[in-house]
Design an enzyme around this catalytic site. Structure first.
Site, short mmCIF file in Angstrom:
data_model
loop_
_atom_site.label_atom_id
_atom_site.label_comp_id
_atom_site.label_asym_id
_atom_site.label_seq_id
_atom_site.Cartn_x
_atom_site.Cartn_y
_atom_site.Cartn_z
CG ASP A 72 -0.34 -0.30 2.53
OD1 ASP A 72 0.90 -0.47 2.60
OD2 ASP A 72 -1.06 -0.36 3.54
CG PHE A 132 -1.11 8.05 9.71
CD1 PHE A 132 -0.09 7.11 9.84
CD2 PHE A 132 -2.44 7.62 9.77
CE1 PHE A 132 -0.40 5.76 10.04
CE2 PHE A 132 -2.74 6.27 9.96
CZ PHE A 132 -1.71 5.35 10.10
CG ASP A 184 6.24 5.58 6.63
OD1 ASP A 184 6.26 6.76 6.29
OD2 ASP A 184 6.17 5.21 7.82
P1 5GP Z 1 7.52 1.06 6.28
O1 5GP Z 1 8.00 -0.28 6.69
O2 5GP Z 1 7.89 1.48 4.89
O3 5GP Z 1 7.87 2.11 7.29
O4 5GP Z 1 5.99 1.07 6.39
C1 5GP Z 1 5.20 0.40 5.61
C2 5GP Z 1 3.91 0.01 6.33
O5 5GP Z 1 3.55 0.93 7.38
C3 5GP Z 1 2.83 0.09 5.31
O6 5GP Z 1 2.68 -1.16 4.66
C4 5GP Z 1 1.65 0.46 6.17
O7 5GP Z 1 1.08 -0.71 6.69
C5 5GP Z 1 2.20 1.28 7.31
N1 5GP Z 1 2.11 2.73 7.05
C6 5GP Z 1 3.10 3.57 6.77
N2 5GP Z 1 2.64 4.83 6.58
C7 5GP Z 1 1.31 4.77 6.73
C8 5GP Z 1 0.25 5.74 6.63
O8 5GP Z 1 0.42 6.96 6.35
N3 5GP Z 1 -1.01 5.28 6.85
C9 5GP Z 1 -1.28 3.98 7.15
N4 5GP Z 1 -2.54 3.66 7.36
N5 5GP Z 1 -0.31 3.04 7.24
C10 5GP Z 1 0.97 3.44 7.03
MG MG Z 2 1.42 -2.62 5.45
#
Ligand code: 5GP
Ligand code: MG
Length: 173
Positions: A97, A149, A100
């Site tokens: 999705d 977010f 981040d």
């Molecule tokens: P990363 O491992 O890249 O930090 O984060 C990825 C996961 O964190 C995504 O698959 C998602 O589940 C969650 N995440 C990161 N940013 C957001 C956001 O703005 N909104 C939501 N709902 N989930 C997020």
């Molecule tokens: Mg996720």
């Protein structure tokens, strides 16, 4: 307390249009399997895959969850569903999705490499470049967004808002 932004960050029509062009590019790549990281990417995966719509394209799911200090590099990511994957020698399109910190996608790509796919190509609906803590870039990105977010279109806040058709930013109330 949090509330939704007054307007969606991305409305259904904007998402629709972007998915149409993304799907045309992806169709040309001839992937064997779409591997979708649950739960947040379920709507994106459904909408994108039915636009690619080639007879031999398979769909599989895995689940990734981060725990501990998820904002730090080397955050722990727990992956389930790897055991039953059939990706050896296949061209895999890995979908999530949102990108981040990058920890989730980087961990997924590393874990999948052990299963010897022919290739792994990555695609995310949303990319928050400014939040990156590990060196990772997706091959295909739906939308680059600011450091907010976001919820809706599959993404949740404590399991709320997932089914909204648009992407909304959550703001402090
Ligand atoms: P990363 O491992 O890249 O930090 O984060 C990825 C996961 O964190 C995504 O698959 C998602 O589940 C969650 N995440 C990161 N940013 C957001 C956001 O703005 N909104 C939501 N709902 N989930 C997020
Ligand atoms: Mg996720």
């Amino acid at each position: 307390m949090y509330k939704l932004s007054s307007e969606p960050l991305l409305n259904a029509q904007q998402i629709d249009r972007r998915l149409e062009s993304l799907a045309q590019e992806l169709k040309a790549c001839n992937f064997d399997v779409i591997l979708s990281a649950l739960t947040g990417s379920y709507i994106f995966t459904a909408d994108l895959s039915r636009r690619i719509a080639t007879p031999k394209l398979r769909i599989a799911f895995i689940k990734a969850s981060s725990y501990g200090e998820s904002d730090k590099p080397n955050a722990k990511v727990h992956i389930s569903g790897l055991e039953s994957l059939d990706i050896k020698g296949k061209r895999v399109l890995l979908i999530d999705d949102i990108l981040d910190t990058g920890n989730t996608m980087k961990s997924l790509v590393e874990a999948l490499a052990d299963y010897k796919p022919a290739s792994i190509t990555t695609c995310v609906l949303l990319n928050k470049e400014s939040r990156r803590v590990v060196d990772f870039h997706a091959d295909f990105v739906g939308f680059d967004i600011e450091d907010k977010f976001v919820v809706g279109y599959g993404l949740d806040y404590a399991n709320d808002y997932r089914t909204f058709p648009e992407v909304w930013a959550l703001e402090e109330a």
